[in-house]
Enzyme design. Structure first.
Site, PDB file in Angstrom:
ATOM      1  N   CYS A 105     -14.394   6.556  -0.525  1.00 40.66           N
ATOM      2  CA  CYS A 105     -13.451   7.382  -1.285  1.00 40.66           C
ATOM      3  C   CYS A 105     -13.313   6.860  -2.710  1.00 40.66           C
ATOM      4  CB  CYS A 105     -12.090   7.390  -0.595  1.00 40.66           C
ATOM      5  SG  CYS A 105     -10.841   8.367  -1.459  1.00 40.66           S
TER       6      CYS A 105
ATOM      7  N   CYS B 266      -9.782   6.908  -4.145  1.00 39.51           N
ATOM      8  CA  CYS B 266      -8.934   5.862  -3.565  1.00 39.51           C
ATOM      9  C   CYS B 266      -9.233   4.500  -4.184  1.00 39.51           C
ATOM     10  CB  CYS B 266      -9.162   5.763  -2.053  1.00 39.51           C
ATOM     11  SG  CYS B 266      -8.948   7.298  -1.142  1.00 39.51           S
ATOM     12  N   ASP B 267     -10.509   4.187  -4.386  1.00 35.47           N
ATOM     13  CA  ASP B 267     -10.907   2.814  -4.688  1.00 35.47           C
ATOM     14  C   ASP B 267     -11.618   2.610  -6.021  1.00 35.47           C
ATOM     15  OD1 ASP B 267      -9.916   2.106  -2.169  1.00 35.47           O
ATOM     16  OD2 ASP B 267     -11.826   2.552  -1.194  1.00 35.47           O
TER      17      ASP B 267
END
Length: 324
Positions: free
Chosen positions: A133, A136-137
């Protein structure tokens, strides 16, 4: 008989439980025996969930979700659902070890699973340089050289997004042409930070405590090479966890459970769905949580309509009384 049973324990499932419990529906939440908490249990730092300005570890966030659901009276059982029967007025849920349960309504929040490469070190380095993701990261890969595996729209979107942070982004694809739409291809080709590695597949991931490179095999001549990296993003798709519901719930062309518009209503009365299992596009914790809210409210309204109908039908009244 229960008022509502929730299948799944990610952000959607726990949020549905919080809302259902606060509505005095006494929900039962069936979490997996081995994957309780969903995909966030495999995530390290979560910085984009509102309310945590300093960030929070994925497992800690899910622990707080669980604590809040239990605070309002949610019963949580760590067991796997093996079979469901959802077509009648009484829904039956079978589990591996805890027996069978019946409910007037069911909320499906089983999520989705990222497709993985199937390599030996993939799980070991998950959260240590391997991610599924970018939104997300991506922030954690500032000024690093990283790679994205995949050739579809998701891979192009991930690669383009990651150029905001990384110094260089390789796109590794097993063929010499992309599956992505033309507009997504053009956007990636025009980005100076993106370099394509064609006809290649990842066959090994190296790094003791964090990813430091991958071994590539050429899909044309079989030769192998090493590519030094500071991170690896896998974007080869994801699969909604719908296997329990095949033949009962309608699915979309994306394989997700079909719902009525912006509601959580499925094709079966009293069955609702929320989170990644209905969402082929966003797949974020915050959107899943919001979806869980919708499902709980829809279930509450459905149960209220049953209660109202029961006032005019003695047989229904007996069934409703038994579920309280």
């Amino acid at each position: 008989m229960r008022n509502v049973i929730i299948i799944g324990s990610g952000p959607a499932g726990y949020t549905a439980a919080i809302y259902a419990a606060r509505a005095n529906l006494n929900p039962l939440l069936l979490a997996s025996s081995v994957e309780a908490g969903g995909e966030l249990m495999n995530t390290t730092e979560v910085e984009n969930y509102p309310g945590f300005p300093e960030g929070i570890q994925g497992p800690e966030l899910m622990s707080k979700f669980q604590e809040q659901a239990e605070r309002f009276g949610t019963e949580i059982i760590l067991d796997d659902v093996t079979e469901v029967s959802l077509g009648g007025e009484v829904k039956t849920i079978k589990t591996g070890y805890s027996g069978d349960f019946e409910a007037s309504s069911v909320i499906v929040a089983t999520g989705s699973a990222y497709r993985k490469l199937g390599l030996a070190d993939e799980e070991r380095l998950s959260g240590r340089g391997i991610s599924w993701c970018a939104t997300c990261d991506g922030f954690f890969f500032k000024e690093k050289t990283i790679a994205v595996v995949g050739g579809g729209d998701s891979a192009m979107e991930e690669a383009t997004f990651l150029t905001r942070f990384a110094s260089k982004v390789y796109v590794i694809h097993r063929k010499d042409t992309l599956r992505a739409s033309k507009i997504m291809q053009d956007r990636a080709f025009a980005n100076d930070k993106i370099e394509f590695v064609w006809n290649s597949e990842v066959v090994g991931i190296s790094g003791e405590n964090a990813v430091n490179g991958v071994t590539l095999r050429n899909t044309v001549d079989g030769t192998e090479s090493h590519l030094e990296l500071g991170g690896l993003f896998i974007a080869i798709g994801n699969d909604p966890r719908t296997h329990l519901f095949h033949g009962q719930l309608e699915l979309t062309s994306d394989g997700t459970i079909a719902v009525d518009g912006r509601s959580s209503r499925t094709n079966l009365p009293g069955v609702f769905a929320a989170g990644d299992v209905i969402d082929p596009n966003y797949r974020q914790a915050i959107t899943a949580a919001a979806s869980g809210t919708v499902a709980a409210l829809d279930a509450e309204h459905y149960l209220a309509s049953l209660e109202q109908e029961a006032h005019h039908n003695p047989e229904i009244a007996s069934a409703v009384a038994a579920s309280v």
